[in-house]
Scaffold this active site. Sequence first.
Site, PDB file in Angstrom:
ATOM      1  N   GLU A 278      -9.921  23.264 -24.672  1.00  0.00           N
ATOM      2  CA  GLU A 278     -10.328  21.893 -25.033  1.00  0.00           C
ATOM      3  C   GLU A 278     -10.128  20.962 -23.837  1.00  0.00           C
ATOM      4  O   GLU A 278      -9.068  20.985 -23.202  1.00  0.00           O
ATOM      5  CB  GLU A 278      -9.493  21.407 -26.226  1.00  0.00           C
ATOM      6  CG  GLU A 278      -9.867  19.993 -26.651  1.00  0.00           C
ATOM      7  CD  GLU A 278      -9.220  19.595 -27.972  1.00  0.00           C
ATOM      8  OE1 GLU A 278      -9.367  20.324 -28.965  1.00  0.00           O
ATOM      9  OE2 GLU A 278      -8.559  18.543 -27.987  1.00  0.00           O
TER      10      GLU A 278
ATOM     11  N   THR B 209     -13.610  16.606 -26.498  1.00  0.00           N
ATOM     12  CA  THR B 209     -13.149  15.630 -27.496  1.00  0.00           C
ATOM     13  C   THR B 209     -14.055  14.392 -27.516  1.00  0.00           C
ATOM     14  O   THR B 209     -14.864  14.167 -26.602  1.00  0.00           O
ATOM     15  CB  THR B 209     -11.694  15.192 -27.238  1.00  0.00           C
ATOM     16  OG1 THR B 209     -11.651  14.489 -25.999  1.00  0.00           O
ATOM     17  CG2 THR B 209     -10.747  16.369 -27.207  1.00  0.00           C
TER      18      THR B 209
ATOM     19  N   ALA C 267     -12.091   7.267 -29.173  1.00  0.00           N
ATOM     20  CA  ALA C 267     -12.049   6.312 -30.278  1.00  0.00           C
ATOM     21  C   ALA C 267     -13.119   5.229 -30.124  1.00  0.00           C
ATOM     22  O   ALA C 267     -13.314   4.415 -31.009  1.00  0.00           O
ATOM     23  CB  ALA C 267     -10.670   5.689 -30.367  1.00  0.00           C
TER      24      ALA C 267
ATOM     25  N   ASP D 107      -8.920   9.316 -35.067  1.00  0.00           N
ATOM     26  CA  ASP D 107      -7.816   8.362 -35.147  1.00  0.00           C
ATOM     27  C   ASP D 107      -8.354   6.965 -34.891  1.00  0.00           C
ATOM     28  O   ASP D 107      -9.315   6.802 -34.147  1.00  0.00           O
ATOM     29  CB  ASP D 107      -6.745   8.724 -34.116  1.00  0.00           C
ATOM     30  CG  ASP D 107      -5.913   9.897 -34.601  1.00  0.00           C
ATOM     31  OD1 ASP D 107      -5.647   9.961 -35.827  1.00  0.00           O
ATOM     32  OD2 ASP D 107      -5.562  10.749 -33.783  1.00  0.00           O
TER      33      ASP D 107
ATOM     34  N   ALA E 126     -13.195  13.345 -43.134  1.00  0.00           N
ATOM     35  CA  ALA E 126     -13.963  14.356 -42.390  1.00  0.00           C
ATOM     36  C   ALA E 126     -14.816  15.198 -43.342  1.00  0.00           C
ATOM     37  O   ALA E 126     -15.912  15.624 -42.985  1.00  0.00           O
ATOM     38  CB  ALA E 126     -13.011  15.241 -41.605  1.00  0.00           C
TER      39      ALA E 126
HETATM   40  P1  FAD Z   1      -9.365  14.343 -42.617  1.00  0.00           P
HETATM   41  O1  FAD Z   1      -9.592  15.771 -42.896  1.00  0.00           O
HETATM   42  O2  FAD Z   1     -10.336  13.357 -43.183  1.00  0.00           O
HETATM   43  O3  FAD Z   1      -7.890  13.995 -43.133  1.00  0.00           O
HETATM   44  C1  FAD Z   1      -7.281  12.744 -42.819  1.00  0.00           C
HETATM   45  C2  FAD Z   1      -6.157  12.469 -43.816  1.00  0.00           C
HETATM   46  O4  FAD Z   1      -6.723  12.154 -45.089  1.00  0.00           O
HETATM   47  C3  FAD Z   1      -5.218  13.639 -44.070  1.00  0.00           C
HETATM   48  O5  FAD Z   1      -3.953  13.102 -44.279  1.00  0.00           O
HETATM   49  C4  FAD Z   1      -5.746  14.270 -45.360  1.00  0.00           C
HETATM   50  O6  FAD Z   1      -4.712  14.916 -46.092  1.00  0.00           O
HETATM   51  C5  FAD Z   1      -6.261  13.048 -46.090  1.00  0.00           C
HETATM   52  N1  FAD Z   1      -7.435  13.306 -46.937  1.00  0.00           N
HETATM   53  C6  FAD Z   1      -8.519  14.054 -46.655  1.00  0.00           C
HETATM   54  N2  FAD Z   1      -9.425  13.983 -47.644  1.00  0.00           N
HETATM   55  C7  FAD Z   1      -8.905  13.148 -48.589  1.00  0.00           C
HETATM   56  C8  FAD Z   1      -9.372  12.656 -49.846  1.00  0.00           C
HETATM   57  N3  FAD Z   1     -10.571  13.024 -50.352  1.00  0.00           N
HETATM   58  N4  FAD Z   1      -8.571  11.803 -50.552  1.00  0.00           N
HETATM   59  C9  FAD Z   1      -7.363  11.427 -50.059  1.00  0.00           C
HETATM   60  N5  FAD Z   1      -6.874  11.864 -48.863  1.00  0.00           N
HETATM   61  C10 FAD Z   1      -7.636  12.708 -48.139  1.00  0.00           C
HETATM   62  N6  FAD Z   1      -9.334  12.781 -32.810  1.00  0.00           N
HETATM   63  C11 FAD Z   1     -10.268  12.097 -32.116  1.00  0.00           C
HETATM   64  O7  FAD Z   1     -10.336  10.861 -32.224  1.00  0.00           O
HETATM   65  N7  FAD Z   1     -11.160  12.756 -31.291  1.00  0.00           N
HETATM   66  C12 FAD Z   1     -11.143  14.095 -31.164  1.00  0.00           C
HETATM   67  O8  FAD Z   1     -11.949  14.653 -30.412  1.00  0.00           O
HETATM   68  C13 FAD Z   1     -10.166  14.849 -31.876  1.00  0.00           C
HETATM   69  N8  FAD Z   1     -10.104  16.196 -31.781  1.00  0.00           N
HETATM   70  C14 FAD Z   1      -9.200  16.902 -32.552  1.00  0.00           C
HETATM   71  C15 FAD Z   1      -9.192  18.302 -32.490  1.00  0.00           C
HETATM   72  C16 FAD Z   1      -8.290  19.045 -33.239  1.00  0.00           C
HETATM   73  C17 FAD Z   1      -8.294  20.556 -33.165  1.00  0.00           C
HETATM   74  C18 FAD Z   1      -7.338  18.373 -34.084  1.00  0.00           C
HETATM   75  C19 FAD Z   1      -6.343  19.146 -34.886  1.00  0.00           C
HETATM   76  C20 FAD Z   1      -7.348  16.986 -34.144  1.00  0.00           C
HETATM   77  C21 FAD Z   1      -8.274  16.232 -33.388  1.00  0.00           C
HETATM   78  N9  FAD Z   1      -8.313  14.835 -33.434  1.00  0.00           N
HETATM   79  C22 FAD Z   1      -9.256  14.135 -32.715  1.00  0.00           C
HETATM   80  C23 FAD Z   1      -7.341  14.091 -34.246  1.00  0.00           C
HETATM   81  C24 FAD Z   1      -7.863  13.808 -35.663  1.00  0.00           C
HETATM   82  O9  FAD Z   1      -9.045  13.040 -35.605  1.00  0.00           O
HETATM   83  C25 FAD Z   1      -6.767  13.053 -36.415  1.00  0.00           C
HETATM   84  O10 FAD Z   1      -5.693  13.908 -36.679  1.00  0.00           O
HETATM   85  C26 FAD Z   1      -7.202  12.299 -37.647  1.00  0.00           C
HETATM   86  O11 FAD Z   1      -6.129  11.433 -38.016  1.00  0.00           O
HETATM   87  C27 FAD Z   1      -7.538  13.179 -38.852  1.00  0.00           C
HETATM   88  O12 FAD Z   1      -8.730  13.831 -38.696  1.00  0.00           O
HETATM   89  P2  FAD Z   1      -9.223  14.951 -39.751  1.00  0.00           P
HETATM   90  O13 FAD Z   1     -10.571  15.325 -39.344  1.00  0.00           O
HETATM   91  O14 FAD Z   1      -8.199  15.996 -39.900  1.00  0.00           O
HETATM   92  O15 FAD Z   1      -9.261  14.026 -41.073  1.00  0.00           O
END
Ligand code: FAD
Length: 306
Positions: free
Chosen positions: A17, A48, A51, A109, A127
């Site tokens: 990455e 990546t 923001a 984030d 997501a």
């Molecule tokens: P989600 O899956 O939407 O989850 C976010 C939160 O909401 C979690 O606490 C989950 O439990 C909760 N949740 C999910 N669905 C629901 C629902 N229906 N009701 C209530 N709660 C719910 N960030 C960047 O800005 N750019 C990047 O390129 C980037 N790359 C990443 C790559 C990897 C491999 C990882 C692990 C993280 C990356 N991140 C990146 C960070 C990520 O965007 C953050 O951790 C963000 O806060 C959560 O993203 P997510 O897609 O997991 O969110």
Amino acid sequence: MRIIEMYHNRPFVFSIEVFPPKTEDGMVNLQKKLRAFAVFKPDYISVTYGAGGGTRQNTQQLAGFIGNELGIEVLAHLTCVSHTRKDVILLKEQFLSEGVENIMALRGDPPTTEKKFEPMPGGYRYASELIEDLSRDRRFGIGAAGYPETHIDAISSQMDRYFLKQKIERGAEFVISQFFLENQKFLNWRDQLYREGVRIPMIPGLICAQSSSQIQRFAKMCGCMVPSELIKNLERFEGNAEDSLKVGLDHAEKQLNGLIREGITGVHLYALNRSEVVNALGPTMVGLKSRTDLRSSLENDGRLGF
Ligand code: FAD
């Protein structure tokens, strides 16, 4: 090529990455490094998505460079931050025009100026909603993020796994984990998800600590534990970047060896654009890619899981 096909057909999948630099000079410099990374034959490189601001354009440019000039498959990250559903329609076409076939679909984030993630009117809150849209489109392979130590906003680890499974049901084909510094955190999480019916590849994200302050800052942002032994070893070299990195690399190598013993068939390396990290771990990855015994021994004892 769809990344999921790699996880299905190759003995070991090594991915790196990187993040897009902010400046033109930074981009030229990273492109040079990426040419050197190619020696280690990464199966794919992920880029990546920032923001906001200029680096978002750079994600597409860099993804195009990796795919078209280096001939390496690319996983472009895309987040829900500051995007409406209409924006995503356009972005999908832009990614396709750069030859991108695989998207890491994330919530993202919030920008540093905001405390909490707020979706745009007409945008996506989670997501899983973005994944659902991308999956309906059928033109992309889709990855999702997972959290061995539970996402910081999650109500509980159980609910976090529940929502991860929702992302899988809606079309995520593989999951890349947040970094962790104690293998048992990843293994317990992976095995629990397996017991709960998850059968898609769960890929460990591996990071190399560069200093005590850096890794503790990262870990705090993501709610990860840093083993006290690692902090102690890093603190001995605080202010000495070279020796601190050696400590971090040593820890990452030990983690990698432990994970291999536990039957992983791929690693996602959070390289943070550092050549030293890729140069140090790359040769081991190349060795793993040619070890067909890894896959067959896992298939034999039913641990492959997909
Ligand atoms: P989600 O899956 O939407 O989850 C976010 C939160 O909401 C979690 O606490 C989950 O439990 C909760 N949740 C999910 N669905 C629901 C629902 N229906 N009701 C209530 N709660 C719910 N960030 C960047 O800005 N750019 C990047 O390129 C980037 N790359 C990443 C790559 C990897 C491999 C990882 C692990 C993280 C990356 N991140 C990146 C960070 C990520 O965007 C953050 O951790 C963000 O806060 C959560 O993203 P997510 O897609 O997991 O969110």
